[in-house]
Design an enzyme around this catalytic site. Structure first.
Site, short mmCIF file in Angstrom:
data_model
loop_
_atom_site.label_atom_id
_atom_site.label_comp_id
_atom_site.label_asym_id
_atom_site.label_seq_id
_atom_site.Cartn_x
_atom_site.Cartn_y
_atom_site.Cartn_z
N ARG A 1 28.87 23.64 35.02
CA ARG A 1 30.10 22.89 34.74
C ARG A 1 30.95 23.53 33.68
O ARG A 1 31.93 23.18 33.59
CB ARG A 1 29.97 21.53 35.10
CG ARG A 1 29.53 21.12 36.39
CD ARG A 1 29.48 19.70 36.60
NE ARG A 1 30.83 19.09 36.33
CZ ARG A 1 31.51 19.12 37.46
NH1 ARG A 1 31.13 19.18 38.60
NH2 ARG A 1 32.90 18.40 37.42
N LYS B 1 29.61 39.59 35.90
CA LYS B 1 30.74 38.73 35.91
C LYS B 1 31.67 39.25 34.84
O LYS B 1 32.92 39.25 35.37
CB LYS B 1 30.44 37.32 35.76
CG LYS B 1 31.25 36.39 35.97
CD LYS B 1 31.91 36.49 37.35
CE LYS B 1 33.35 35.61 37.33
NZ LYS B 1 33.90 35.58 38.67
N TRP C 1 33.93 22.45 29.27
CA TRP C 1 34.58 23.79 29.58
C TRP C 1 36.08 23.38 29.16
O TRP C 1 36.87 22.69 29.59
CB TRP C 1 34.60 23.75 31.23
CG TRP C 1 35.47 24.91 31.67
CD1 TRP C 1 36.67 24.93 32.10
CD2 TRP C 1 34.78 26.41 31.75
NE1 TRP C 1 36.99 26.30 32.38
CE2 TRP C 1 36.04 27.22 32.02
CE3 TRP C 1 33.67 27.06 31.39
CZ2 TRP C 1 35.96 28.44 32.21
CZ3 TRP C 1 33.73 28.33 31.67
CH2 TRP C 1 34.82 29.15 32.11
N HIS D 1 50.23 58.69 57.54
CA HIS D 1 50.25 59.62 56.60
C HIS D 1 48.86 60.16 56.18
O HIS D 1 48.69 60.66 55.17
CB HIS D 1 51.15 59.23 55.19
CG HIS D 1 52.68 58.86 55.51
ND1 HIS D 1 53.52 59.78 55.66
CD2 HIS D 1 53.40 57.56 55.64
CE1 HIS D 1 54.72 59.14 55.91
NE2 HIS D 1 54.44 57.87 56.00
N LYS E 1 36.87 42.56 48.08
CA LYS E 1 35.65 41.22 48.28
C LYS E 1 34.62 41.84 49.24
O LYS E 1 33.42 41.72 48.94
CB LYS E 1 36.38 40.18 48.87
CG LYS E 1 37.20 39.37 48.02
CD LYS E 1 36.55 38.33 46.96
CE LYS E 1 36.28 38.91 45.70
NZ LYS E 1 37.20 39.48 44.90
N GLU F 1 42.64 43.41 48.08
CA GLU F 1 41.67 42.44 47.35
C GLU F 1 40.88 41.97 48.45
O GLU F 1 39.50 42.01 48.33
CB GLU F 1 42.50 41.31 47.01
CG GLU F 1 41.62 39.77 46.75
CD GLU F 1 40.49 39.96 45.60
OE1 GLU F 1 40.90 41.15 44.91
OE2 GLU F 1 39.63 39.31 45.47
N CYS G 1 34.05 19.93 33.30
CA CYS G 1 33.06 19.44 32.10
C CYS G 1 31.94 18.89 33.07
O CYS G 1 32.08 18.30 34.36
CB CYS G 1 33.73 18.68 31.16
SG CYS G 1 35.05 19.60 30.43
N GLU H 1 32.20 44.70 47.48
CA GLU H 1 31.65 44.36 46.18
C GLU H 1 30.45 43.53 46.74
O GLU H 1 29.65 43.38 45.88
CB GLU H 1 32.37 43.92 45.07
CG GLU H 1 33.11 42.43 45.40
CD GLU H 1 33.80 41.97 44.06
OE1 GLU H 1 33.23 42.31 42.97
OE2 GLU H 1 34.71 41.28 44.15
N ASN I 1 36.26 14.46 31.70
CA ASN I 1 36.46 15.84 32.48
C ASN I 1 37.83 15.79 33.11
O ASN I 1 38.08 14.49 33.68
CB ASN I 1 35.30 15.77 33.61
CG ASN I 1 35.74 16.94 34.41
OD1 ASN I 1 36.39 17.94 33.94
ND2 ASN I 1 35.09 17.06 35.71
N GLY I 2 38.90 16.62 33.04
CA GLY I 2 40.23 16.55 33.45
C GLY I 2 41.19 17.03 32.43
O GLY I 2 40.98 17.69 31.43
C1 AGP Z 1 36.55 40.87 40.95
O1 AGP Z 1 35.92 40.05 42.45
C2 AGP Z 1 35.53 41.48 40.45
N1 AGP Z 1 34.16 40.99 40.01
C3 AGP Z 1 35.96 42.36 39.30
O2 AGP Z 1 36.86 43.30 39.66
C4 AGP Z 1 37.00 41.45 38.08
O3 AGP Z 1 38.12 41.02 38.97
C5 AGP Z 1 37.35 42.42 37.21
O4 AGP Z 1 36.08 42.92 36.30
C6 AGP Z 1 38.24 41.67 36.06
O5 AGP Z 1 37.64 40.70 35.27
P1 AGP Z 1 38.40 39.62 34.46
O6 AGP Z 1 39.46 39.01 35.46
O7 AGP Z 1 37.49 38.83 33.99
O8 AGP Z 1 39.11 40.39 33.43
#
Ligand code: AGP
Length: 615
Positions: free
Chosen positions: A27, A610, A77, A510, A491, A487, A2, A494, A103-104
């Site tokens: 925050r 996001k 938050w 394979h 990263k 993952e 927060c 994307e 905050n905490g």
């Molecule tokens: C992660 O780096 C991506 N931005 C994306 O794959 C994300 O993980 C996915 O859209 C799921 O989002 P969520 O965890 O908010 O459900």
């Protein structure tokens, strides 16, 4: 995470507080509030709060002529208690003469609240913070600093707090443990804030508070002292040279970089109060599970998208290994259209940072219709998923601003490991001594993440400099580190727009090995775990075909790893199950550095959002 702002001095407090909160809105933005001491009305405390973004509070204040020169503000938050006006800070005591912003996480807030209610205190929120206001009230004897010290002596957990009391004109008391707090010194008076950005419009002269310290500030004085007994501390004033944009990112160039480095704190906050390394005990009342209901679970389905799906893939190894329950992991957009075998003996765990991902929500709803118990893993209190699930295990990672998920991912893994241990203990499938060993390893994890991150940038940068013009990348991992390879590839692709694939190391021969040539970078995850030898053999297959190998392994194994590649990154040794949290860090940083070298928009990559709230 927060935002706290406080001010006492010669100017009106509300405009200064609101401007400060505006600069801390990153925050948290579930709700906001302000409280001031009205010097013209015998010190009466005025409090205004609003759910939603700061602009709602500003609208509320538009027609108010609050002349007070001492006040506190907060942007929330949510961690305990959904976003609402009642749960918005500042919170007050029974008399309304004392207010607190916080905050905490107060870990023992439930027991303290029960005690206070038994003593006749009335509560108006579901927050842990309100307990602090009532606790201080019980200690009030004229000396506010002493009352705050006495109250905090009974608190377990993390806090950064600001306290304002009708009985103390021109005075704010602040204290901190495991949450940030900084004091500003300006011509207009004294300031308090969670973070430097809130102070920059008024001053660059700051006094940093350390853990277990407190401060009593007035318009012209700032006394720093120990929280334990009030012993004075002589703390120098520091001049900060950040600009506002840098300050919001705490000096980091991007939110993603800041969030990579916030991971030790995020994981620490996620496990705080939930694991006892001495006994191996796990506290997860949110699941609503007991021995009987845990024994009835015949199947677990983990449901997610993107990075959260990678967390689910890793958790499958843990749950099947320690809980002996069959686990299915589904990409939510596929789960919805499969003929799924879910019934009342199924536990479905949707995993989502945002709690708003349309595919995951739809899958969760389908599972609930079919009678499954649904326990969500989520980072946003009050999000749709948390309001509909039977229970939610929150990751306390704080707002994740960068589109590429980092601290939410490792916090999800920490929460999933907690769930694994909890289920294993309830079902008796984990021996007590094993539970102690695993709980201790999880408790130590944030420290090892902190240690690894300390010099990581200097170690990954040479790799980023050599490979940032690559056209393709392959990431290899075995066992529970195969999802880590997925993952790492996600990263990179994307945020740098380089095509990258994660593959099970044993699968390379394979087909994909046909891609290996002198141009193709291949990053192999080779921690010292039970599948190490096999994974090394796969890396040797790449080397034999002159592939450009990068190896990420365990500290102490550098000699062997250097026989495979001149690009060696190592992580601290740890309990094998927890390697995914450590191995993810260099992969995140490598992707960040490559994207940065390519001039990409790291925090807001093209075509992405996001939270994917559409199907
Ligand atoms: C992660 O780096 C991506 N931005 C994306 O794959 C994300 O993980 C996915 O859209 C799921 O989002 P969520 O965890 O908010 O459900």
């Amino acid at each position: 995470m927060c935002g706290i702002v406080g001010y006492t001095g010669r100017r009106r407090a509300v405009p200064i507080i609101i401007e400060g909160l505006r600069r801390l809105e990153y925050r948290g933005y579930d709700s906001a509030g302000v409280a001031c001491r009205d010097d013209a009305d015998n010190g009466r405390i005025l409090r205004r709060r609003a759910r939603g973004k700061l602009v709602r509070l500003e609208e509320l204040l538009e027609d108010q002529d609050i002349r007070s020169t001492t006040g506190l503000g907060h942007t929330r938050w949510a961690t305990h208690g959904a976003p609402s006006e009642d749960n918005a800070h500042p919170h007050c005591d029974c008399s309304g003469d004392l207010v607190v912003v916080h905050n905490g996480i107060i870990e023992n807030h439930r027991s303290l609240k029960e005690e206070l209610i038994a003593a006749g205190h009335c509560f108006s929120s579901d927050t842990d913070t309100e307990v602090l206001a009532h606790l201080i009230e019980t200690e009030l004897d004229g000396d506010l600093a002493r009352a705050v010290r006495a109250a905090l002596a009974r608190v377990k957990g993390s806090f950064a707090i600001g306290v304002l009391w009708r009985g103390a004109a021109d005075t704010l008391v602040a204290a901190r443990r495991h949450s940030p707090l900084v004091i500003g010194v300006s011509d207009a008076g004294s300031h308090l804030a969670s973070d430097i950005p809130a102070l920059l419009p008024y001053t660059r002269e700051v006094i940093f508070l350390n853990d277990d310290e407190m401060a009593v500030i007035t318009s012209d004085s700032r006394e720093i002292m120990t929280l334990s007994n009030g012993s004075p501390i002589n703390r120098e004033i520091t001049t900060v040279d950040w600009n506002a944009a840098m300050a919001e990112k705490a000096g980091y160039k991007h939110f993603m970089l800041k969030e990579i480095f916030e991971q030790p704190e995020a994981v620490s906050n996620t496990i705080r109060g939930r694991v006892d390394p001495e006994s191996g005990g796990i506290t997860l009342p949110e699941t609503g599970l007991d021995e009987k209901s845990a024994a009835r679970i015949s199947r677990i389905t983990l449901l997610a998208c993107g990075t959260s799906w990678h967390a689910a893939l890793i958790a499958r190894y843990w749950i099947e290994k320690w809980c002996r329950i069959p686990v299915e992991v589904d990409i939510a957009s596929e789960f919805r259209y499969r003929s799924i075998l879910i019934d009342a003996n199924s536990l479905v765990v949707p995993i989502s940072q945002s709690g708003e991902t349309a595919d995951t929500l739809a899958g969760m709803r389908r599972a609930m219709e079919m009678g499954a118990r649904v326990v969500a893993i989520c980072n946003v209190v009050g999000s749709t998923m948390t309001r509909e699930a039977d229970g939610t295990i929150y990751t306390h990672a704080g707002p994740e601003i960068g589109v590429a998920s980092t601290k939410a991912f490792t916090s999800q893994l920490a929460a999933l490991f907690l769930l694994t241990l909890h289920l294993g203990r309830l079902r008796g499938s984990i021996a007590p001594e094993t539970a102690v060993r695993l709980a201790a390893a999880l408790t130590e994890l944030p420290l090892l993440m902190e240690e690894e991150l300390r010099d990581l940038e200097s170690r990954t940068m040479p790799v980023a400099e050599e490979f940032n013009r690559a056209r393709d990348f392959i990431y290899l991992g075995r066992g529970m580190n195969f999802p880590v390879a997925l993952e790492g590839a996600l990263k990179l692709k994307e945020i740098s727009y380089i095509h990258a694939e994660g593959y099970p190391a044993g699968e390379l021969k394979h087909g994909p090995i046909a891609l290996v040539d002198r141009e193709m970078p291949i990053l192999a995850l080779l921690p010292r775990d039970p599948v190490y030898d096999k994974a090394v053999s796969n890396a040797e297959e790449v080397k034999a075909r002159r592939g450009r190998l990068i190896v990420v392994g365990s500290r102490g194994d550098e000699k062997n790893l250097r026989e495979l590649s001149r690009h060696v990154l190592v992580v601290p040794e740890i309990e094998e199950d927890l390697y995914p949290m450590l191995l993810s860090l260099p992969l995140q940083l490598l992707a960040y550095q490559i994207a940065n070298l390519r001039g990409c928009d790291v925090d807001q990559p093209r075509n992405l959002a996001k939270s994917v709230t559409v199907e």
